[in-house]
Design an enzyme around this catalytic site. Structure first.
Site, PDB file in Angstrom:
ATOM      1  N   HIS A  51     -11.532  -9.551   7.216  1.00  0.00           N
ATOM      2  CA  HIS A  51     -12.844  -9.140   6.690  1.00  0.00           C
ATOM      3  C   HIS A  51     -12.975  -7.619   6.825  1.00  0.00           C
ATOM      4  CE1 HIS A  51     -17.033  -8.548   6.176  1.00  0.00           C
ATOM      5  NE2 HIS A  51     -17.328  -8.472   7.462  1.00  0.00           N
ATOM      6  N   CYS A 106     -20.019 -13.466   6.898  1.00  0.00           N
ATOM      7  CA  CYS A 106     -18.833 -12.754   6.393  1.00  0.00           C
ATOM      8  C   CYS A 106     -17.586 -13.637   6.390  1.00  0.00           C
ATOM      9  CB  CYS A 106     -18.601 -11.491   7.206  1.00  0.00           C
ATOM     10  SG  CYS A 106     -20.020 -10.390   7.176  1.00  0.00           S
ATOM     11  N   ASN A 154     -18.818  -2.763   3.666  1.00  0.00           N
ATOM     12  CA  ASN A 154     -18.817  -4.165   4.087  1.00  0.00           C
ATOM     13  C   ASN A 154     -19.688  -4.959   3.103  1.00  0.00           C
ATOM     14  OD1 ASN A 154     -19.281  -6.637   5.267  1.00  0.00           O
ATOM     15  ND2 ASN A 154     -19.586  -5.829   7.337  1.00  0.00           N
TER      16      ASN A 154
HETATM   17  O1  UT7 Z   1     -19.727  -7.920   8.986  1.00  0.00           O
HETATM   18  C1  UT7 Z   1     -20.599  -8.364   9.979  1.00  0.00           C
HETATM   19  C2  UT7 Z   1     -20.047  -8.077  11.322  1.00  0.00           C
HETATM   20  N1  UT7 Z   1     -20.354  -6.737  11.726  1.00  0.00           N
HETATM   21  C3  UT7 Z   1     -19.450  -5.913  12.223  1.00  0.00           C
HETATM   22  O2  UT7 Z   1     -18.315  -6.303  12.292  1.00  0.00           O
HETATM   23  C4  UT7 Z   1     -19.898  -4.570  12.757  1.00  0.00           C
HETATM   24  C5  UT7 Z   1     -19.089  -4.202  13.949  1.00  0.00           C
HETATM   25  N2  UT7 Z   1     -19.458  -2.943  14.571  1.00  0.00           N
HETATM   26  C6  UT7 Z   1     -19.221  -1.700  14.063  1.00  0.00           C
HETATM   27  O3  UT7 Z   1     -18.683  -1.564  12.979  1.00  0.00           O
HETATM   28  C7  UT7 Z   1     -19.570  -0.501  14.915  1.00  0.00           C
HETATM   29  O4  UT7 Z   1     -19.997  -0.964  16.173  1.00  0.00           O
HETATM   30  C8  UT7 Z   1     -20.643   0.438  14.322  1.00  0.00           C
HETATM   31  C9  UT7 Z   1     -20.059   1.189  13.144  1.00  0.00           C
HETATM   32  C10 UT7 Z   1     -21.854  -0.366  13.902  1.00  0.00           C
HETATM   33  C11 UT7 Z   1     -21.049   1.477  15.366  1.00  0.00           C
HETATM   34  O5  UT7 Z   1     -19.910   2.191  15.817  1.00  0.00           O
HETATM   35  P1  UT7 Z   1     -19.669   2.398  17.380  1.00  0.00           P
HETATM   36  O6  UT7 Z   1     -18.466   3.231  17.483  1.00  0.00           O
HETATM   37  O7  UT7 Z   1     -19.645   1.042  18.015  1.00  0.00           O
HETATM   38  O8  UT7 Z   1     -20.942   3.225  17.809  1.00  0.00           O
HETATM   39  P2  UT7 Z   1     -22.014   2.896  18.935  1.00  0.00           P
HETATM   40  O9  UT7 Z   1     -22.950   1.824  18.461  1.00  0.00           O
HETATM   41  O10 UT7 Z   1     -21.319   2.686  20.229  1.00  0.00           O
HETATM   42  O11 UT7 Z   1     -22.799   4.267  18.982  1.00  0.00           O
HETATM   43  C12 UT7 Z   1     -22.179   5.490  19.441  1.00  0.00           C
HETATM   44  C13 UT7 Z   1     -23.100   6.642  19.133  1.00  0.00           C
HETATM   45  C14 UT7 Z   1     -24.548   6.398  19.551  1.00  0.00           C
HETATM   46  O12 UT7 Z   1     -25.084   7.614  20.036  1.00  0.00           O
HETATM   47  P3  UT7 Z   1     -25.215   7.890  21.615  1.00  0.00           P
HETATM   48  O13 UT7 Z   1     -26.070   6.787  22.140  1.00  0.00           O
HETATM   49  O14 UT7 Z   1     -23.825   7.872  22.137  1.00  0.00           O
HETATM   50  O15 UT7 Z   1     -25.852   9.249  21.640  1.00  0.00           O
HETATM   51  C15 UT7 Z   1     -25.215   6.058  18.240  1.00  0.00           C
HETATM   52  O16 UT7 Z   1     -26.595   6.361  18.251  1.00  0.00           O
HETATM   53  O17 UT7 Z   1     -23.113   6.896  17.745  1.00  0.00           O
HETATM   54  C16 UT7 Z   1     -24.486   6.958  17.286  1.00  0.00           C
HETATM   55  N3  UT7 Z   1     -24.538   6.503  15.901  1.00  0.00           N
HETATM   56  C17 UT7 Z   1     -24.416   7.336  14.849  1.00  0.00           C
HETATM   57  N4  UT7 Z   1     -24.236   8.665  14.771  1.00  0.00           N
HETATM   58  C18 UT7 Z   1     -24.138   9.223  13.540  1.00  0.00           C
HETATM   59  C19 UT7 Z   1     -24.694   5.232  15.440  1.00  0.00           C
HETATM   60  N5  UT7 Z   1     -24.692   5.244  14.100  1.00  0.00           N
HETATM   61  C20 UT7 Z   1     -24.524   6.522  13.706  1.00  0.00           C
HETATM   62  C21 UT7 Z   1     -24.417   7.156  12.451  1.00  0.00           C
HETATM   63  N6  UT7 Z   1     -24.224   8.491  12.424  1.00  0.00           N
HETATM   64  N7  UT7 Z   1     -24.497   6.475  11.298  1.00  0.00           N
END
Ligand code: UT7
Length: 336
Positions: free
Chosen positions: A251, A114, A281
């Site tokens: 980004h 990215c 993204n």
């Molecule tokens: O461009 C390349 C570089 N990449 C990035 O910059 C990505 C950076 N990271 C992110 O954008 C975020 O970390 C994500 C959007 C991928 C995830 O968001 P988050 O707020 O960090 O969520 P998390 O991974 O901490 O997950 C929190 C909860 C989990 O459930 P539990 O374990 O708390 O029950 C996940 O299973 O949210 C759940 N979850 C979802 N729920 C509904 C994860 N994805 C989803 C979803 N819909 N799509």
């Protein structure tokens, strides 16, 4: 050093939209979660027979039409991508032929995920500033949908496809490139990857799905912690202050990342350009797409200082501060 500037820009996104409502039918997610945690509402997805090279050609055609530019005399083609049509030959070689760019032009792909577009922009500037090249075509393009696991709700909601192209040309009078910052921290290489020939990195066994795998939380923390420091270092080297930056283009990974980054930098969100809401993204394409949206909306004007800052797999970061001085537009942009 010879002066250099960005003289023209063009962009392209595929026609097919993938909305949050569509994703609700595919994985256990919902619009509120996606908008609340990322800011994304929809993305564009390439057709099965549409590849990164096709997106690149369309972006360059948009550039030529809008600025009345020819690319026949381009002497270097740089394509930043993580999703080339083939491991080899390069996308740059494929499009050299399709765009009738002279065979004596150099053509190569650049891999910095990215951060790729900004790495390529810096490379183009170096080539032109050295006096060895006069007209470099720089493209950031990806079709991440082709390597997205549409059963993994934490990644498939983020990514879309797109391309953005700019021309970097020599101009003795111009000081268009004002400062840069490049970093890479391979100790975090296992946080976002797609396996290739190897299946282990940093002594960690990787998930071998041939799809994009990421530890979103780790990448999130790393970016929010380190991007503000990188920006500060860039500005110190350029001997400029953040208050002199008219537009910041980080980004477009996630709105919920951009906000704390700006908060830590004490930079107003109103002066941030992104391409997240409708395109998601798009990896190497997010920054040229965001810049072009700002231009198309009439917000971004010649003479303004723009700070582009990419970050992603590697873990790589690349920043470039430019003063915009595009050629006069002669045609309408292609509808996005
Ligand atoms: O461009 C390349 C570089 N990449 C990035 O910059 C990505 C950076 N990271 C992110 O954008 C975020 O970390 C994500 C959007 C991928 C995830 O968001 P988050 O707020 O960090 O969520 P998390 O991974 O901490 O997950 C929190 C909860 C989990 O459930 P539990 O374990 O708390 O029950 C996940 O299973 O949210 C759940 N979850 C979802 N729920 C509904 C994860 N994805 C989803 C979803 N819909 N799509």
């Amino acid at each position: 050093m010879t002066g250099a500037k960005i003289t023209a820009i063009g962009t392209y996104v595929p026609a097919k939209r993938l909305t949050n409502a569509d994703l609700e039918q595919m994985v256990d997610t919902n619009n509120e979660w996606i908008v609340g945690r990322t800011g994304i509402r929809e993305r564009r997805i390439s057709r099965q027979d549409e590849y990164t090279s096709d997106l690149c050609v369309a972006a360059v055609q948009d550039l030529m039409k809008r600025y009345g530019k020819s690319v026949e005399d381009v002497d270097m083609v740089l394509v930043a991508t993580s999703t080339p049509d083939f491991s080899f030959p390069s996308v740059a070689s494929l499009i050299q032929d399709r765009l009738n760019i002279q065979q004596t032009a150099g053509a190569m792909d650049l891999s910095a995920a990215c951060a790729g577009f900004v790495y390529a922009l810096h490379t183009a500037h170096s080539y032109v500033a050295s006096g060895m090249h006069r007209k470099v075509l720089v493209i950031g393009a990806d079709t991440i949908s082709k390597i997205t696991d549409y059963t993994d709700r934490s990644t498939c909601i983020l990514f879309g496809d797109g391309a953005g192209a700019v021309l970097v040309e020599s101009d003795k009078q111009s000081t268009g490139f004002l400062g840069y910052q490049l970093t890479s921290d391979g100790s975090g290489a296992h946080h976002v990857y797609r396996t290739g020939l190897a299946h282990k990195v940093n002594n960690i066994e990787l998930i071998d799905t041939q799809m994009l795998v990421q530890n979103g939380r780790e990448v999130f923390r790393w970016a929010v912690r380190t991007v503000p420091l990188g920006v500060q270092q860039l500005l110190e080297k350029a001997e400029l202050g953040l208050e002199q930056v008219d537009w910041f283009i980080p980004h477009s990974a996630n709105m919920r990342m951009i906000e704390p980054i700006c908060e830590r930098m004490n930079y107003p969100m109103e002066q941030v350009l992104h391409s997240l809401v409708n395109f998601g993204n798009t990896s190497a394409a997010t920054i040229p797409l965001a810049l072009d949206l700002g231009i198309r909306e009439g917000k971004v004007k010649n003479g303004q200082k723009i700070l582009m800052y990419g970050f992603g797999a590697g873990l790589t970061q690349a920043g470039q501060l430019v003063e915009l001085n595009l050629d006069e537009r002669v045609g309408e942009p292609t509808l996005l």
